[in-house]
Enzyme design. Sequence first.
Site, mmCIF file in Angstrom:
data_model
loop_
_atom_site.group_PDB
_atom_site.id
_atom_site.type_symbol
_atom_site.label_atom_id
_atom_site.label_comp_id
_atom_site.label_asym_id
_atom_site.label_seq_id
_atom_site.Cartn_x
_atom_site.Cartn_y
_atom_site.Cartn_z
ATOM 1 C CE1 TYR A 101 5.045 -54.555 -17.554
ATOM 2 C CE2 TYR A 101 5.034 -56.784 -16.662
ATOM 3 C CZ TYR A 101 4.395 -55.756 -17.335
ATOM 4 O OH TYR A 101 3.117 -55.936 -17.780
ATOM 5 C CD GLU A 189 2.265 -52.101 -18.129
ATOM 6 O OE1 GLU A 189 2.230 -53.262 -18.561
ATOM 7 O OE2 GLU A 189 2.760 -51.165 -18.774
#
Length: 378
Positions: A101, A189
């Site tokens: 991530y 993101e």
Amino acid sequence: MRLLEHEVKSLLSELGVPVPRGVLAKRPEEAKRAAEEIGVRVVVKAQVPVGRRGKAGGVRVVDGPEEAEEAARQILSMDVWGHRPDSVLVEEAVEIAEEYYAGAILDRSARKMVLMTTRYGGMDIEESVATHPEALAKEWVSPLLGLAQFQVRRLAWNITRERGLAREIQSIISSLWEFIRRYDCLMAEINPLALTADGRLVALDARAEVDDNSLYRHPEFKKRAVATNPREREAEETGIAYVELDGDVGTMANGAGLAMATMDLVAEVGGRPANFCDVGGGASAKAVEAAMRIITSNPRVRVVLVNALCGITSGENVSRGLAEAVSSLGLSPDALVVRLEGFKAREGAEILREAGIGVYKNPMEAVREAVEKASKGR
Ligand code: GDP
Ligand code: MN
């Protein structure tokens, strides 16, 4: 304004971030052709401006053109967390070895963007951060100095100690930051940032939200800004401030501060607001009716809480708008809870009672009643 996955990916790709080969398709047949072109296993993904699509069935890994067509047909007719996709992204499927991530969000209390990485990315990112809090690295970016190289290195090293891989991740983080700066993002993101079985890094999913205050200098988004959530679009055209959230208690107030406070009160007693809605201090009966139509067309809404503190507008006007909405939209009066106070509140309450709508003077009583109704309907 939230960007769609394919938009973010194409912009990230221009900045050097590796993304899977993909084609946008608006119809099932186009998805089939895209799958033929790509020629391997593909992923068919709903293009909606929200995350957790996988959990809603909006991301499907399929084996060939026929299956891609069928998956696209299903996804294009489904509702993904309240959004109807009007396109799917068909991408080459990759074999995932690991899911990382990398993301950033505006930290309002620090008044800085904070960049974050963890090597436990993927669909359950919230849980994984809860179970591995130590695995989350955070770096706050100084608005004056910008993102420093040592910060980029720390963020990458948090994912891997393998030199070559870490260097590639550094370059992806730098590009992500450049993307955020260039497009004035409040959030962006890459999740998952996948390491494939054959050792490549690729941004498998990406999301971003552009600060609406910057849209004047991003004409490329401004055109699209109207096309996201249909209810937000209608509100914008009607002059009502409406922002959708993901709870089930619809809220309406006259005045932005009161609208915020109303959402806070809903949360305070354990409910979840479905939206922010400010009909404005001088709201007419027509505006109130329009707001009701918008709020109740959100499929998640189970009850609507109206908090009206009348001054410029009268309680009569607000109540007339509400009563009109109940009859014209065919709503059950039971699905509406009103707190009415101020100018001509007594006359307004009379109108509401006649229409069978519950009316309160005390805001907390109204809030509790609304939240209880929503929880019963669940
Ligand atoms: P989200 O649920 O909206 O975050 O959508 P994602 O694009 O992140 O997809 C959800 C999940 O689908 C990912 O975490 C992966 O596990 C899986 N997925 C997405 N793309 C691929 C792919 O190319 N191959 C495989 N095997 N799985 C994928
Ligand atoms: Mn994702």
